[in-house]
Design a protein around this motif. Structure first.
Motif, short mmCIF file in Angstrom:
data_model
loop_
_atom_site.label_atom_id
_atom_site.label_comp_id
_atom_site.label_asym_id
_atom_site.label_seq_id
_atom_site.Cartn_x
_atom_site.Cartn_y
_atom_site.Cartn_z
N ARG A 101 0.82 -1.22 0.00
CA ARG A 101 0.00 0.00 0.00
C ARG A 101 0.85 1.26 0.00
N SER A 159 -5.60 0.28 10.33
CA SER A 159 -5.93 -0.92 9.56
C SER A 159 -6.26 -0.52 8.13
N ASN A 162 -9.75 -4.63 3.01
CA ASN A 162 -9.45 -5.60 1.96
C ASN A 162 -10.73 -6.29 1.54
N SER A 167 -5.45 -8.81 -2.03
CA SER A 167 -4.33 -8.86 -1.08
C SER A 167 -3.60 -7.54 -0.99
N GLY A 169 -4.02 -4.87 0.65
CA GLY A 169 -3.85 -4.24 1.94
C GLY A 169 -3.03 -5.02 2.93
N TYR A 170 -2.51 -6.17 2.54
CA TYR A 170 -1.71 -6.96 3.46
C TYR A 170 -0.24 -6.55 3.38
N ASP A 219 -3.02 -7.00 8.14
CA ASP A 219 -3.70 -5.84 7.54
C ASP A 219 -4.05 -4.80 8.58
N ASN A 241 4.99 -5.37 1.28
CA ASN A 241 4.71 -6.81 1.40
C ASN A 241 5.89 -7.70 1.00
#
Length: 409
Positions: A101, A159, A162, A167, A169-170, A219, A241
């Motif tokens: 992100r 947070s 999602n 994926s 936002g992980y 997340d 990520n």
């Protein structure tokens, strides 16, 4: 006089075989009575060869899939909401790969509007500021914002939203831009990770951010400070990520102008650690809210911003954009027209890449067209989410055309 740049492309870019590179598919231009008049043929980036080094990195990422390409989008309220920049980020990541992100900030804690996927809360009483208010003696950092407190015990929760099949936002790596006070220490918990992570300011290798690698993807995270009476500041966090792809950091600040960014020393001290390969600058709307316009003074502020960028990121490319037409009172903003004409002249004289959103959407008076189709907010300065997404689509297509021209020649 503007700053003249000589763009020297490495020999490897000339010898590199891009003939078999995959072009970016363009998004189909919308049609229908709800679409404003747009000059799609003019939707291109001028002086685009100055982006060739950046496009070489993109092509290398697409071909080998083993690197990060980082973009920093500097802007005002048109960018803070992230509808425009978010569209570009998601579209580029869909083609080149999603590396995370990127930079986020707890806007709700600072009592400001946040992108729709960012959620934050805190029971702590924070002071806050943004760089559009240099008169407030609280220095904003890399996001253009800051929250700070000297309360003994603090907490901060953030947070990302999602969807079930998304994926984006992980994250697994966090780069915190926090205070440099050596008496401050923080405890991080994140998602389903079964342990806490200790952040000690004495351990910072960079001096501007603290990096934490998680054991598992998350997340959301919670940050707490070891109780002390020292001042604690939070400027933002980059959520990554550990995958190759695009990192797209948006630093949009409500009410911001070129001179506001230029005065924010801590912003520039921290910004270099985002390691940008491309800076996109989208400003001008707030400069146009005054009663007069000095082109010489405006050019000086652009010069200064580009000098800041070249100082912290000497190898990065730069793309400037014009601001969309908007109203001032009951009429379109004539000062904004002067500002955008000056931007076009500046970029042409200095061979700086320019995306002329103002011209592509037909310039002075075009805000009537957007407003009548329900694509502007009630203040007739800002746009609706759909209006911004349409602008984001135009910027993505302009970038895609320039990249496709690069790989096909």
């Amino acid at each position: 006089m503007g700053i003249k740049y000589k763009w020297v492309y490495p020999l490897v870019a000339i010898l590199f075989n891009v003939g078999y590179a995959q072009p970016i598919p363009l998004v189909q231009n919308p049609a229908g009575i709800s679409t404003p008049h747009i000059n799609y043929l003019a939707n291109r980036i001028s002086n685009a060869p100055a982006l060739n080094d950046f496009f070489f990195k993109l092509n290398d990422l697409k071909k080998y899939g083993n690197r990060l390409v980082r973009i920093v989008h500097i802007g005002d309220s048109h960018i803070q909401a992230d509808f425009l920049s978010g569209y570009v980020r998601n579209s580029l990541q869909a083609f080149f790969g999603n590396a995370g992100r990127g930079l986020v900030f707890p806007y709700q804690v600072a009592r400001s509007n946040a992108p729709s996927d960012i959620h934050s809360r805190s029971a702590t009483g924070w002071k806050f500021n943004r760089l559009a208010h240099p008169e407030i003696p609280i220095a904003p950092g890399v996001s253009g914002y800051v929250i700070e407190t000297n309360q003994l015990s603090i907490n901060l929760e953030m947070s990302l939203s999602n969807s079930a099949n998304d994926s984006a936002g992980y994250f697994k790596r966090l780069k915190f831009f926090i205070d440099s006070n050596k008496f401050s220490s923080w405890i991080l918990t994140a998602g389903n990770n079964n342990k806490s992570y200790f952040i000690n300011n004495n351990d910072s290798a960079t001096g501007t951010y603290h990096e934490v690698a998680l054991d598992n993807y998350a997340d959301n995270f919670s940050l707490a400070a070891i109780p002390t009476s020292t001042l604690k500041s939070f400027y933002g966090v980059s959520l990554e990520n550990d995958r190759p792809g695009i990192l797209y950091h948006a630093t949009g600040v409500n009410g911001a102008r070129y001179d506001h960014f230029n005065k924010a020393n801590l912003y520039w001290q921290q910004l270099g650690d985002l390691l940008a390969d491309l800076y996109i600058i989208s400003l001008g709307t707030n400069e146009a809210q005054g009663t007069s316009f000095s082109e010489d003074q405006f050019r000086n502020e652009i010069d200064l911003m580009l000098s800041h960028i070249k100082s912290i990121s000497p190898g990065a490319a730069i793309l400037i954009t014009t601001a969309p037409d908007s109203f001032k009172g009951r009429k379109p903003n004539s000062i904004l027209q002067q500002i955008n004409i000056a931007l076009v002249k500046y970029c042409t004289a200095n061979q700086i890449p320019l995306w002329d959103l103002y011209g592509v959407t037909n310039g002075y008076g075009s805000s009537y067209n957007w407003s009548s189709r329900g694509l502007m907010s009630k203040d007739r300065i800002h746009f609706t989410a759909d209006g911004y997404r349409l602008q984001g689509q135009l910027l993505f297509n302009a970038l895609a055309r320039a990249y496709n021209d690069f790989i096909q020649h």
